[in-house]
Design a protein around this motif. Structure first.
Motif, PDB file in Angstrom:
ATOM      1  N   ILE A   1       0.836  -1.199   0.000  1.00  0.00           N
ATOM      2  CA  ILE A   1       0.000   0.000   0.000  1.00  0.00           C
ATOM      3  C   ILE A   1       0.872   1.250   0.000  1.00  0.00           C
ATOM      4  O   ILE A   1       0.612   2.203  -0.747  1.00  0.00           O
ATOM      5  CB  ILE A   1      -0.973  -0.014   1.203  1.00  0.00           C
ATOM      6  CG1 ILE A   1      -2.017  -1.101   1.002  1.00  0.00           C
ATOM      7  CG2 ILE A   1      -1.640   1.348   1.387  1.00  0.00           C
ATOM      8  CD1 ILE A   1      -2.900  -1.351   2.208  1.00  0.00           C
TER       9      ILE A   1
ATOM     10  N   GLN B   1       2.442   1.681  -3.463  1.00  0.00           N
ATOM     11  CA  GLN B   1       1.444   2.135  -4.419  1.00  0.00           C
ATOM     12  C   GLN B   1       1.147   3.626  -4.232  1.00  0.00           C
ATOM     13  O   GLN B   1       1.055   4.376  -5.197  1.00  0.00           O
ATOM     14  CB  GLN B   1       0.161   1.324  -4.270  1.00  0.00           C
ATOM     15  CG  GLN B   1      -0.909   1.735  -5.263  1.00  0.00           C
ATOM     16  CD  GLN B   1      -2.183   0.947  -5.099  1.00  0.00           C
ATOM     17  OE1 GLN B   1      -2.389   0.280  -4.092  1.00  0.00           O
ATOM     18  NE2 GLN B   1      -3.047   1.026  -6.070  1.00  0.00           N
ATOM     19  N   ASP B   2       1.002   4.067  -2.979  1.00  0.00           N
ATOM     20  CA  ASP B   2       0.742   5.477  -2.700  1.00  0.00           C
ATOM     21  C   ASP B   2       1.889   6.360  -3.206  1.00  0.00           C
ATOM     22  O   ASP B   2       1.658   7.425  -3.781  1.00  0.00           O
ATOM     23  CB  ASP B   2       0.537   5.708  -1.209  1.00  0.00           C
ATOM     24  CG  ASP B   2      -0.800   5.166  -0.711  1.00  0.00           C
ATOM     25  OD1 ASP B   2      -1.666   4.828  -1.552  1.00  0.00           O
ATOM     26  OD2 ASP B   2      -0.967   5.073   0.515  1.00  0.00           O
TER      27      ASP B   2
ATOM     28  N   MET C   1       1.760   6.599  -7.066  1.00  0.00           N
ATOM     29  CA  MET C   1       0.613   7.344  -7.583  1.00  0.00           C
ATOM     30  C   MET C   1       0.649   8.830  -7.238  1.00  0.00           C
ATOM     31  O   MET C   1       0.064   9.645  -7.946  1.00  0.00           O
ATOM     32  CB  MET C   1      -0.683   6.724  -7.058  1.00  0.00           C
ATOM     33  CG  MET C   1      -0.907   5.293  -7.518  1.00  0.00           C
ATOM     34  SD  MET C   1      -0.984   5.112  -9.297  1.00  0.00           S
ATOM     35  CE  MET C   1      -2.635   5.692  -9.598  1.00  0.00           C
TER      36      MET C   1
ATOM     37  N   PHE D   1      -2.620  11.486  -7.730  1.00  0.00           N
ATOM     38  CA  PHE D   1      -3.612  10.685  -7.014  1.00  0.00           C
ATOM     39  C   PHE D   1      -3.250  10.615  -5.537  1.00  0.00           C
ATOM     40  O   PHE D   1      -2.106  10.431  -5.177  1.00  0.00           O
ATOM     41  CB  PHE D   1      -3.661   9.264  -7.577  1.00  0.00           C
ATOM     42  CG  PHE D   1      -4.180   9.200  -8.984  1.00  0.00           C
ATOM     43  CD1 PHE D   1      -5.542   9.164  -9.227  1.00  0.00           C
ATOM     44  CD2 PHE D   1      -3.311   9.183 -10.052  1.00  0.00           C
ATOM     45  CE1 PHE D   1      -6.019   9.105 -10.518  1.00  0.00           C
ATOM     46  CE2 PHE D   1      -3.775   9.127 -11.354  1.00  0.00           C
ATOM     47  CZ  PHE D   1      -5.133   9.092 -11.589  1.00  0.00           C
ATOM     48  N   ARG D   2      -4.252  10.780  -4.686  1.00  0.00           N
ATOM     49  CA  ARG D   2      -4.064  10.656  -3.236  1.00  0.00           C
ATOM     50  C   ARG D   2      -5.147   9.734  -2.682  1.00  0.00           C
ATOM     51  O   ARG D   2      -6.285   9.780  -3.126  1.00  0.00           O
ATOM     52  CB  ARG D   2      -4.179  12.003  -2.557  1.00  0.00           C
ATOM     53  CG  ARG D   2      -3.069  12.952  -2.893  1.00  0.00           C
ATOM     54  CD  ARG D   2      -3.209  14.229  -2.076  1.00  0.00           C
ATOM     55  NE  ARG D   2      -2.280  15.231  -2.528  1.00  0.00           N
ATOM     56  CZ  ARG D   2      -1.043  15.368  -2.054  1.00  0.00           C
ATOM     57  NH1 ARG D   2      -0.625  14.593  -1.106  1.00  0.00           N
ATOM     58  NH2 ARG D   2      -0.259  16.312  -2.513  1.00  0.00           N
ATOM     59  N   ARG D   3      -4.780   8.940  -1.706  1.00  0.00           N
ATOM     60  CA  ARG D   3      -5.732   8.039  -1.058  1.00  0.00           C
ATOM     61  C   ARG D   3      -6.674   8.890  -0.194  1.00  0.00           C
ATOM     62  O   ARG D   3      -6.229   9.751   0.554  1.00  0.00           O
ATOM     63  CB  ARG D   3      -4.974   7.018  -0.209  1.00  0.00           C
ATOM     64  CG  ARG D   3      -5.828   5.918   0.312  1.00  0.00           C
ATOM     65  CD  ARG D   3      -5.000   4.857   1.013  1.00  0.00           C
ATOM     66  NE  ARG D   3      -4.041   4.216   0.122  1.00  0.00           N
ATOM     67  CZ  ARG D   3      -4.339   3.182  -0.685  1.00  0.00           C
ATOM     68  NH1 ARG D   3      -5.567   2.714  -0.694  1.00  0.00           N
ATOM     69  NH2 ARG D   3      -3.430   2.659  -1.448  1.00  0.00           N
ATOM     70  N   LYS D   4      -7.972   8.632  -0.274  1.00  0.00           N
ATOM     71  CA  LYS D   4      -8.939   9.400   0.514  1.00  0.00           C
ATOM     72  C   LYS D   4      -8.852   9.086   1.990  1.00  0.00           C
ATOM     73  O   LYS D   4      -8.975   9.958   2.823  1.00  0.00           O
ATOM     74  CB  LYS D   4     -10.362   9.132   0.022  1.00  0.00           C
ATOM     75  CG  LYS D   4     -10.678   9.789  -1.287  1.00  0.00           C
ATOM     76  CD  LYS D   4     -12.132   9.596  -1.625  1.00  0.00           C
ATOM     77  CE  LYS D   4     -12.461  10.330  -2.896  1.00  0.00           C
ATOM     78  NZ  LYS D   4     -13.878  10.239  -3.230  1.00  0.00           N
ATOM     79  N   THR D   5      -8.655   7.831   2.333  1.00  0.00           N
ATOM     80  CA  THR D   5      -8.542   7.438   3.738  1.00  0.00           C
ATOM     81  C   THR D   5      -7.151   6.907   3.980  1.00  0.00           C
ATOM     82  O   THR D   5      -6.570   6.240   3.136  1.00  0.00           O
ATOM     83  CB  THR D   5      -9.563   6.354   4.099  1.00  0.00           C
ATOM     84  OG1 THR D   5      -9.365   5.237   3.255  1.00  0.00           O
ATOM     85  CG2 THR D   5     -10.977   6.878   3.960  1.00  0.00           C
ATOM     86  N   GLU D   6      -6.623   7.188   5.131  1.00  0.00           N
ATOM     87  CA  GLU D   6      -5.299   6.711   5.507  1.00  0.00           C
ATOM     88  C   GLU D   6      -5.425   5.290   6.025  1.00  0.00           C
ATOM     89  O   GLU D   6      -6.038   5.047   7.054  1.00  0.00           O
ATOM     90  CB  GLU D   6      -4.703   7.619   6.585  1.00  0.00           C
ATOM     91  CG  GLU D   6      -3.244   7.375   6.854  1.00  0.00           C
ATOM     92  CD  GLU D   6      -2.355   7.736   5.668  1.00  0.00           C
ATOM     93  OE1 GLU D   6      -1.319   7.087   5.521  1.00  0.00           O
ATOM     94  OE2 GLU D   6      -2.711   8.638   4.914  1.00  0.00           O
ATOM     95  N   THR D   7      -4.855   4.318   5.289  1.00  0.00           N
ATOM     96  CA  THR D   7      -4.985   2.921   5.689  1.00  0.00           C
ATOM     97  C   THR D   7      -3.707   2.398   6.332  1.00  0.00           C
ATOM     98  O   THR D   7      -3.724   1.358   6.970  1.00  0.00           O
ATOM     99  CB  THR D   7      -5.320   2.036   4.476  1.00  0.00           C
ATOM    100  OG1 THR D   7      -4.308   2.205   3.492  1.00  0.00           O
ATOM    101  CG2 THR D   7      -6.673   2.409   3.907  1.00  0.00           C
TER     102      THR D   7
END
Length: 57
Positions: free
Chosen positions: A36, A39-40, A43, A48-54
């Motif tokens: 993850i 991938q972040d 991207m 592109f940014r992840r909406k939620t921090e996983t």
């Protein structure tokens, strides 16, 4: 013609330790977190940014 056999080993250096670790030897949860994060990072330059921090950093 001689047939060549290759073995591919995926290694990763974690936190700048200088030591390469076999990716397959890591626990499943740690591999998922690393995937993850990678991938972040790939991207992000594309906008592109992840909406939620996983992944906890």
């Amino acid at each position: 013609m001689k047939k060549l056999d290759f073995t591919i080993v995926n290694t990763i250096e974690i936190n700048g330790s200088g030591e390469d670790i076999d990716f397959d030897s890591l626990p499943e949860e740690k591999r998922k977190q690393i995937c993850i994060m990678l991938q972040d990072r790939v991207m992000l330059p594309l906008g592109f940014r992840r909406k939620t921090e996983t992944v906890t950093k």
